[in-house]
Design a protein around this motif. Structure first.
Motif, PDB file in Angstrom:
ATOM      1  N   ALA A  10      41.869  41.895  90.943  1.00  0.00           N
ATOM      2  CA  ALA A  10      40.633  42.685  91.005  1.00  0.00           C
ATOM      3  C   ALA A  10      39.679  42.292  89.880  1.00  0.00           C
ATOM      4  N   GLU A  11      40.223  42.106  88.664  1.00  0.00           N
ATOM      5  CA  GLU A  11      39.381  41.674  87.540  1.00  0.00           C
ATOM      6  C   GLU A  11      38.730  40.324  87.837  1.00  0.00           C
ATOM      7  N   LEU A  12      39.528  39.403  88.363  1.00  0.00           N
ATOM      8  CA  LEU A  12      39.011  38.058  88.632  1.00  0.00           C
ATOM      9  C   LEU A  12      37.962  38.077  89.735  1.00  0.00           C
ATOM     10  N   GLN A  13      38.208  38.840  90.790  1.00  0.00           N
ATOM     11  CA  GLN A  13      37.228  38.933  91.875  1.00  0.00           C
ATOM     12  C   GLN A  13      35.882  39.435  91.361  1.00  0.00           C
ATOM     13  N   ALA A  14      35.916  40.472  90.514  1.00  0.00           N
ATOM     14  CA  ALA A  14      34.671  41.022  89.974  1.00  0.00           C
ATOM     15  C   ALA A  14      33.976  40.012  89.077  1.00  0.00           C
ATOM     16  N   TRP A  15      34.739  39.278  88.290  1.00  0.00           N
ATOM     17  CA  TRP A  15      34.163  38.305  87.359  1.00  0.00           C
ATOM     18  C   TRP A  15      33.509  37.143  88.108  1.00  0.00           C
ATOM     19  N   LEU A  16      34.090  36.760  89.226  1.00  0.00           N
ATOM     20  CA  LEU A  16      33.569  35.640  90.011  1.00  0.00           C
ATOM     21  C   LEU A  16      32.328  35.986  90.824  1.00  0.00           C
ATOM     22  N   ALA A  17      32.010  37.255  90.930  1.00  0.00           N
ATOM     23  CA  ALA A  17      30.976  37.696  91.876  1.00  0.00           C
ATOM     24  C   ALA A  17      29.623  37.041  91.643  1.00  0.00           C
ATOM     25  N   ASP A  18      29.271  36.730  90.401  1.00  0.00           N
ATOM     26  CA  ASP A  18      27.958  36.153  90.092  1.00  0.00           C
ATOM     27  C   ASP A  18      27.950  34.627  90.101  1.00  0.00           C
ATOM     28  N   LEU A  19      29.060  34.020  90.440  1.00  0.00           N
ATOM     29  CA  LEU A  19      29.126  32.560  90.492  1.00  0.00           C
ATOM     30  C   LEU A  19      29.077  32.086  91.948  1.00  0.00           C
TER      31      LEU A  19
END
Length: 310
Positions: A10-19
């Protein structure tokens, strides 16, 4: 590369959202190396490497990420960091600064031949030429001062024979003309596990986070001390000659560099003996942590010292 910091899906999915990489499909921790936390990341848009920086931050980290972006833009085979919408190349993830970089083709190889060493020599020289003038480059963090202070701190943990070896190496280090040899940005860690091969083609160079301004010959010696060894760990003259030949095609060595080559090989071995001793005496905790035997470089240092002119 190791895994010291865990990242949830979940943390990684949120972090990737702007890339611009698409939805996350999978991620897997990488156990090789010792400095940072790394994951292979697969998204609908491709394959990447996520790095969480355990010690680097701020301007120092910005330099290393900009360096790789600059090299990649110049056609040099290295990972390219992806930029967020605001132009930044890093953002916090799980409490650590983190960056997503392109994943290059290929894998490291353990068994190498002269042709591989020649190719690596060429790319190392290209790196030195591309990075000849970088005003904001940091100093190399494992230089003579670090070796001297680290040796003083670790010497009491060594037996008399190893203490004598250490003193001999430090005396050789102190006698080298560090201020007179050509300087520039060095990779400082171009071991076999930091070079990818796609079949017989060089796929890319990795892990620029020890890069700093230092004597260029030291970088070549660090490289030779990993690439130019037989399976027994002894120096292999044919491999060393190939590395030097490849390097010299791009940046020929000066007479002074050739003169001090045997001593520089010994000092480069000293640097990694000390760093592995340091880690072995105070290991870090994590899910996947790689520890490397200091004795490999202790034996190599003894061999290199024996080969130095008296």
């Amino acid at each position: 590369m190791s895994v010291y910091t865990s990242v949830s899906r979940a943390e990684l999915q949120a972090w990737l959202a702007d890339l611009p990489v698409g939805p996350l499909e999978s991620s897997q921790g990488i156990s090789a190396g010792i400095e940072n936390t790394n994951y292979f990341v697969h998204t609908s848009g491709g394959r990447y490497v996520l790095t969480l920086f355990e010690a680097l931050h701020g301007q120092a980290l910005d330099f290393y990420l900009r360096l790789q972006a600059r090299l990649a833009a110049a056609g040099f085979p290295c990972p390219r960091p992806l930029a967020f919408p605001d132009g930044s190349l890093q953002r916090p993830l799980a409490g650590k600064p983190a960056a997503l970089l392109t994943r290059l083709p290929g894998a490291p190889r353990e068994a190498v031949q002269a042709a591989h060493c020649q190719r690596v020599g060429q790319e190392l020289a290209r790196f030195h030429q591309l990075c000849r003038v970088l005003p904001d480059a940091p100093a190399h963090t494992r230089g003579p001062d670090w070796r001297r202070t680290t040796a003083a701190r670790l010497a009491s943990h060594l037996d008399p024979a190893r203490q004598q070896l250490l003193e001999q190496a430090l005396a050789l280090d102190a006698g080298l003309p560090w201020k007179d040899l050509e300087r520039g940005l060095i990779h400082a860690d171009l071991f076999r596990d930091n070079v990818l091969w796609d079949g017989e083609q060089l796929g890319g160079l990795l892990d620029f986070y020890f890069a700093g301004t230092e004597v260029l010959l030291f970088d070549l010696a660090v490289t030779a001390n990993d690439w130019c060894l037989a399976p027994s760990g002894r120096p292999e003259a044919e491999l060393e000659q190939a590395l030097l030949a490849g390097y010299g095609e791009i940046r020929p060595l000066s007479a002074a560099e050739r003169q001090h080559w045997p001593a520089m090989l010994a000092v480069a071995a000293l640097r990694f003996w000390l760093s592995r001793l340091e880690v072995a005496l105070a290991p870090r905790s994590g899910e996947l942590v790689t520890l490397k035997d200091p004795e490999d470089f202790r034996r190599l240092l003894a061999c290199r010292l024996a080969a130095c002119p008296s």
